[in-house]
Write a protein that holds these residues in place. Structure first.
Motif, PDB file in Angstrom:
ATOM      1  N   TYR A  21       6.662  13.046  -0.407  1.00  0.00           N
ATOM      2  CA  TYR A  21       7.095  11.776  -1.013  1.00  0.00           C
ATOM      3  C   TYR A  21       8.630  11.708  -1.047  1.00  0.00           C
ATOM      4  O   TYR A  21       9.210  10.643  -0.814  1.00  0.00           O
ATOM      5  CB  TYR A  21       6.496  11.583  -2.415  1.00  0.00           C
ATOM      6  N   ALA A 160      -1.925   9.232 -13.428  1.00  0.00           N
ATOM      7  CA  ALA A 160      -1.420   9.343 -12.056  1.00  0.00           C
ATOM      8  C   ALA A 160      -0.546  10.590 -11.981  1.00  0.00           C
ATOM      9  O   ALA A 160      -0.071  11.092 -12.997  1.00  0.00           O
ATOM     10  CB  ALA A 160      -0.615   8.099 -11.678  1.00  0.00           C
ATOM     11  N   GLN A 165       5.653  12.933  -8.562  1.00  0.00           N
ATOM     12  CA  GLN A 165       6.557  11.866  -8.110  1.00  0.00           C
ATOM     13  C   GLN A 165       7.965  12.076  -8.648  1.00  0.00           C
ATOM     14  O   GLN A 165       8.948  11.924  -7.928  1.00  0.00           O
ATOM     15  CB  GLN A 165       6.049  10.490  -8.560  1.00  0.00           C
ATOM     16  N   ARG A 310      -1.536  -4.650 -16.870  1.00  0.00           N
ATOM     17  CA  ARG A 310      -2.202  -4.983 -15.603  1.00  0.00           C
ATOM     18  C   ARG A 310      -2.996  -3.815 -15.050  1.00  0.00           C
ATOM     19  O   ARG A 310      -2.764  -2.662 -15.371  1.00  0.00           O
ATOM     20  CB  ARG A 310      -1.148  -5.401 -14.568  1.00  0.00           C
ATOM     21  N   TYR A 312      -4.493  -2.147 -11.238  1.00  0.00           N
ATOM     22  CA  TYR A 312      -3.946  -2.022  -9.888  1.00  0.00           C
ATOM     23  C   TYR A 312      -4.229  -3.262  -9.028  1.00  0.00           C
ATOM     24  O   TYR A 312      -3.384  -3.681  -8.246  1.00  0.00           O
ATOM     25  CB  TYR A 312      -4.517  -0.784  -9.192  1.00  0.00           C
ATOM     26  N   ILE A 315      -1.692  -5.869  -9.467  1.00  0.00           N
ATOM     27  CA  ILE A 315      -0.399  -5.507  -8.871  1.00  0.00           C
ATOM     28  C   ILE A 315      -0.435  -5.737  -7.357  1.00  0.00           C
ATOM     29  O   ILE A 315       0.488  -6.296  -6.772  1.00  0.00           O
ATOM     30  CB  ILE A 315      -0.086  -4.033  -9.180  1.00  0.00           C
ATOM     31  N   TYR A 326       7.531  -3.892  -2.977  1.00  0.00           N
ATOM     32  CA  TYR A 326       6.835  -2.842  -3.722  1.00  0.00           C
ATOM     33  C   TYR A 326       5.448  -2.606  -3.136  1.00  0.00           C
ATOM     34  O   TYR A 326       4.886  -1.523  -3.281  1.00  0.00           O
ATOM     35  CB  TYR A 326       6.690  -3.199  -5.208  1.00  0.00           C
ATOM     36  N   VAL A 341       1.705   1.105  -1.360  1.00  0.00           N
ATOM     37  CA  VAL A 341       2.944   0.987  -2.120  1.00  0.00           C
ATOM     38  C   VAL A 341       4.140   1.253  -1.210  1.00  0.00           C
ATOM     39  O   VAL A 341       4.148   2.217  -0.446  1.00  0.00           O
ATOM     40  CB  VAL A 341       2.927   1.960  -3.316  1.00  0.00           C
ATOM     41  N   GLY A 342       5.141   0.371  -1.292  1.00  0.00           N
ATOM     42  CA  GLY A 342       6.356   0.508  -0.485  1.00  0.00           C
ATOM     43  C   GLY A 342       7.433   1.268  -1.235  1.00  0.00           C
ATOM     44  O   GLY A 342       7.222   2.394  -1.672  1.00  0.00           O
ATOM     45  N   PRO A 344      10.543   1.033  -4.384  1.00  0.00           N
ATOM     46  CA  PRO A 344      11.117   0.253  -5.485  1.00  0.00           C
ATOM     47  C   PRO A 344      12.620   0.057  -5.339  1.00  0.00           C
ATOM     48  O   PRO A 344      13.248  -0.538  -6.203  1.00  0.00           O
ATOM     49  CB  PRO A 344      10.810   1.124  -6.704  1.00  0.00           C
TER      50      PRO A 344
ATOM     51  N   GLY B 153       2.868  -1.816 -14.664  1.00  0.00           N
ATOM     52  CA  GLY B 153       2.640  -0.931 -13.527  1.00  0.00           C
ATOM     53  C   GLY B 153       1.239  -0.368 -13.421  1.00  0.00           C
ATOM     54  O   GLY B 153       0.936   0.350 -12.477  1.00  0.00           O
ATOM     55  N   GLY B 208       8.764  -2.148 -10.563  1.00  0.00           N
ATOM     56  CA  GLY B 208       8.609  -1.580  -9.224  1.00  0.00           C
ATOM     57  C   GLY B 208       8.574  -0.060  -9.257  1.00  0.00           C
ATOM     58  O   GLY B 208       7.833   0.575  -8.502  1.00  0.00           O
ATOM     59  N   SER B 209       9.350   0.529 -10.147  1.00  0.00           N
ATOM     60  CA  SER B 209       9.360   1.987 -10.262  1.00  0.00           C
ATOM     61  C   SER B 209       8.025   2.494 -10.783  1.00  0.00           C
ATOM     62  O   SER B 209       7.528   3.537 -10.333  1.00  0.00           O
ATOM     63  CB  SER B 209      10.483   2.427 -11.198  1.00  0.00           C
ATOM     64  N   VAL B 211       5.145   1.126 -10.282  1.00  0.00           N
ATOM     65  CA  VAL B 211       4.217   1.025  -9.155  1.00  0.00           C
ATOM     66  C   VAL B 211       4.448   2.200  -8.198  1.00  0.00           C
ATOM     67  O   VAL B 211       3.512   2.881  -7.762  1.00  0.00           O
ATOM     68  CB  VAL B 211       4.396  -0.330  -8.437  1.00  0.00           C
ATOM     69  N   ALA B 212       5.706   2.483  -7.910  1.00  0.00           N
ATOM     70  CA  ALA B 212       6.031   3.545  -6.953  1.00  0.00           C
ATOM     71  C   ALA B 212       5.649   4.926  -7.489  1.00  0.00           C
ATOM     72  O   ALA B 212       5.285   5.809  -6.715  1.00  0.00           O
ATOM     73  CB  ALA B 212       7.517   3.491  -6.603  1.00  0.00           C
ATOM     74  N   GLN B 214       3.096   5.600  -8.862  1.00  0.00           N
ATOM     75  CA  GLN B 214       1.656   5.728  -8.634  1.00  0.00           C
ATOM     76  C   GLN B 214       1.302   5.378  -7.195  1.00  0.00           C
ATOM     77  O   GLN B 214       0.209   4.883  -6.922  1.00  0.00           O
ATOM     78  CB  GLN B 214       0.909   4.812  -9.607  1.00  0.00           C
TER      79      GLN B 214
END
Lengths: 388, 405
Positions: A21, A160, A165, A310, A312, A315, A326, A341-342, A344, B153, B208-209, B211-212, B214
């Motif tokens: 990653y 997660a 990450q 929310r 997934y 999103i 994103y 996922v792209g 951020p 997210g 966005g962070s 989301v990223a 995960q």
């Protein structure tokens, strides 16, 4: 989009999550990442399960070279790759790269300015330096699990692999910092970034508060335990779901006034000292309308942050996720084109639009060998002797 | 008290020695990113907004979070309603390699430092900004809040047990997760500037962070076309088919992760469960037998303290760890050995985190003086910016400045 790291070259030995990653982040910033794979390819490539998805999302936009690094010919190729690269990254335990003749000293011999980076579990020193680690171990050891959940819950891991990450993001940052140093001073670096250290850094303020005897160990719950100041902060049920809200200072007054227009006022307006009665009143009001209705009413208020809790699917379907890069579409030979996922990180208002593709095993082996100056005879000989 | 750069304390220069960063103070993501930059040897000046009449009233209001994230930085508070204050801000920008802001753009403009002004002052500057949800397809002015980002997210629905309320991470993951991405983004920009002389603008959002953070789990749901549910005591994707979870020993909780075939055999031997090893000899049977294995392990773990189990595991390369609370973390030798924790000088014993990014086998740059959240000496900072003693005295007398507050 070229990206800020266009022209930067990375040799990537990493497996699993933290390393791959980190290097896909570098690739998204424009770096040319060469993934060094064993000749059979990384084991998880073909998996039709979550491990296969991890491979697929973490190895896009990279080039693959397949070789046997245990052979002298394979080692020579790696050193020649390293000689023209800005960084080499691996996530082996101490001693593994050294046994391959690819330790920092060996690689620095080929390229004195290289950033030699290691994704580690526990850091380079200390009693557990040689032990393996994974995401869950880091979440447990760094204290995060003890704070996650409601009072009375067992310690809870996050939903997660966030420790992986965070280790990856800091690894990416560490590699970039080493490249900055090399470009400015001509000095190479050895850098270690661990899952454990990243967990502690994430919680630096909470740990400092604890060391001061403040913040007395409350569980985070639905966010109320994370509140730093007065005001309202947390996730609350509405008539059809959940809304997250945060407001303090003048914004709290705006929030309470808007909530009161559905009925009578709060117990003590802006009473930041009495969270329980204020929270109860807020909770009662919020149950009267839908999440969408409350978001529409509250989000425009100055200083009030409000949004839905929310899932997934929401999103993935959100146009704003797409607009900012994103969420992007990625092709897979078996699964087809799917949203994934792209990044951020948006440079110069140009979001990641094209996630690149996942290379086949060794897809660029010959091309890379040519770039390194190998002739066709040599390449044929390497193939015949099963080095590549 | 004057704040000297970290290099003056005799420590080796970090990889970012010579890099100068302007942080527009007031937001956690920027504070986090700049804290790590300072740890790596960058000189960070935090410009904060000082409203007329501020000062003593806000003294002592600093929380530990601010103390922790201001380690190694120098701070200057400005009354931004004054033209002189904006001139000072512009001078700081003109000497900076990066500007990091987690203020709404309209608040950054109050300092006179929108992207074009900063770029004019320092053409190769990296102008880095945090926003709530991303400025494309929406507004960059939305207020940022940790819990709203965590909610946006999706992680709150994945954390916790089935039927429970949405569950937050036990720390400010919304803000500091974005801070980590912002850090990487700034360094990507600084690398470009060092290699090519070009600056850039870069934006990272809190949502966005999240989301990223995960990327794998969200992609798994998207690609495999099903909702894997909530994590409970493990991980929503991993735990249904593997030994990966939280277990209660006689005196507390521990975790086990990544138990492959060889480790399973060792685990069963160490826990004196030979029949379990025999029942599940290979990957396929073990994966299918997880509910049974889980039940047997839970019963067995309760027979001993966790130190008993973990001693056996660590000697035999089975990945386990105690679930630490913050007292355990503060006492953890591994954290101190790697400088992941350190005591802040002059702070009365506050322990703060150190950088997880360790260069060349030692801490990059320990926090400098002025790091306990005390006011820096604004006069010395202004003299470095080229203001003469009389100008400094006039600015002080006119109420343009404040130190910390």
């Amino acid at each position: 989009m070229a990206g800020p790291l266009a022209g930067v070259r990375i040799v990537d030995f990493t497996l699993y999550q933290q390393g791959p990653y980190a290097t896909v982040m570098l690739a998204d910033m424009g770096a040319d990442v060469v993934k060094v794979e064993r000749r059979e390819g990384e084991r998880t490539r073909a998996y039709q399960s979550w491990t296969g998805v991890a491979f697929y999302t973490n190895n896009r936009r990279k080039r693959s070279i397949a070789l046997d690094a245990r052979t002298p010919g394979g080692r020579e190729i790696v050193l020649r790759l390293a000689a023209r690269s800005h960084a080499l990254v691996h996530n082996f335990r101490p001693g593994v790269m050294e046994r391959l003749g690819l330790g920092y000293g060996d690689v620095r011999g080929a390229n004195p300015t290289i950033v030699y980076a290691r994704a580690s579990g526990w850091g380079a020193r200390g009693p557990r330096a040689r032990q393996a680690s994974v995401d869950l171990i880091a979440q447990a050891a760094g204290g995060l699990m003890s704070r996650t959940g409601f009072e009375g819950d067992p310690p809870l891991p996050l939903g997660a692999a966030v420790a992986d990450q965070l280790g990856a993001i800091h690894l990416c940052a560490g590699i970039a910092a080493g490249i900055v140093r090399a470009a400015r001073s001509g000095e190479g670096s050895e850098v270690d970034v661990s899952l454990f250290g990243s967990q502690i850094a994430l919680q630096g303020p909470e740990i400092a508060a604890h060391s001061l005897g403040r913040g007395a160990g409350a569980r985070a719950g639905a966010g109320e335990g994370l509140r730093r100041t007065g005001g309202v902060s947390g996730a609350f049920p509405t008539s059809d779901g959940w809304i997250a809200l945060a407001a303090d200072g003048p914004a709290l007054d705006h929030l309470l006034a808007a909530l009161a227009d559905a009925g009578e006022g709060p117990p003590r307006a802006g009473a930041s000292g009495d969270h329980a009665s204020l929270d109860a009143w807020v909770r009662e009001r919020l149950r009267e309308r839908t999440t969408a209705a409350w978001c529409e009413r509250l989000a425009p208020l100055d200083g009030v942050a409000a949004g839905p809790v929310r899932r997934y699917a929401e999103i993935l379907a959100d146009p704003r996720s797409r607009a900012n890069g994103y969420v992007v579409d990625l092709d897979h030979p078996a699964w087809g084109r799917r949203p994934v996922v792209g990044s951020p990180i948006v440079f110069d208002e140009m979001p990641l639009a094209e996630p690149g593709r996942v290379p086949e095993v060794g897809e660029s082996t010959e091309l890379l060998l040519e770039e390194l100056g190998y002739g066709w005879d040599e390449i044929t000989a390497l193939r015949e002797s099963s080095v590549i | 008290m004057s704040a000297a750069p970290p290099q003056a304390h005799g420590s080796p220069p970090g990889p970012l020695a010579g890099i100068r960063v302007l942080e527009l103070g007031g937001g956690q993501p920027g504070a986090y990113a700049c804290w790590v930059l300072a740890e790596l040897g960058a000189r960070v000046i935090v410009l904060e907004r000082r409203d007329p009449g501020d000062g003593a009233a806000r003294a002592g209001s600093e929380d530990a979070g601010r103390v922790a994230l201001h380690a190694g930085k120098r701070r200057l508070a400005l009354d931004v309603s004054r033209a002189e204050a904006r001139d000072i801000a512009l001078r700081v920008a003109s000497r900076s390699d990066a500007l990091v802001s987690s203020l709404a753009p309209r608040r950054a403009r109050e300092f006179g430092l929108d992207p074009s002004a900063a770029c004019e002052a320092s053409p190769a500057i990296v102008y880095a900004q945090a926003t709530a949800s991303g400025s494309l397809g929406g507004s960059a002015e939305e207020p940022m809040a940790d819990i709203v980002a965590q909610a946006a997210g999706g992680l709150m629905w994945k954390t916790g047990r089935d039927g429970a309320a949405p569950t937050a991470a036990g720390a400010a993951l919304g803000e500091h997760g974005a801070g980590a991405y912002l850090l990487a983004a700034v360094l990507g920009g600084l690398a470009q500037a060092a290699l090519t002389g070009r600056g850039c603008a870069v934006e990272v959002s809190l949502a966005g962070s999240q989301v990223a953070l995960q990327s794998w789990e969200i992609a798994a749901e998207s690609v495999l076309g099903r909702d894997s549910g909530r994590a409970g005591l493990g991980h929503p994707e991993v735990s249904p088919g593997a030994i990966w979870g939280t277990f209660e020993a006689r005196d507390g909780w521990l975790v086990l992760g990544s138990v492959d075939a060889a480790r399973f055999q060792r685990l069963c031997a160490l826990m004196d469960l030979p029949e379990l090893a025999a029942r599940y000899p290979d990957d396929r049977s073990r994966s299918a037998g997880i509910p049974d294995i889980d039940r047997v392990l839970r019963a067995r773990f309760a027979a001993h303290d966790r130190s008993h189990w973990l001693r056996l595991f660590s000697a035999n390369d089975v990945m386990g760890a105690r679930v630490s609370d913050y007292d355990d973390v503060l006492a953890d030798e591994q954290a101190w050995a790697n400088d992941y924790l350190r005591t802040l000088p002059g702070s009365g014993g506050v322990t703060v985190a150190g950088s997880p990014i360790q260069f060349d086998g030692s801490a990059a740059a320990p926090p400098g003086v002025g790091s306990s959240g005390d006011a820096d000496d604004p006069a010395s900072l202004l003299r470095e910016l080229g203001y003469g003693p009389q100008q400094v005295a006039m600015l002080e007398a006119a109420g343009v400045l404040g130190g910390g507050h």
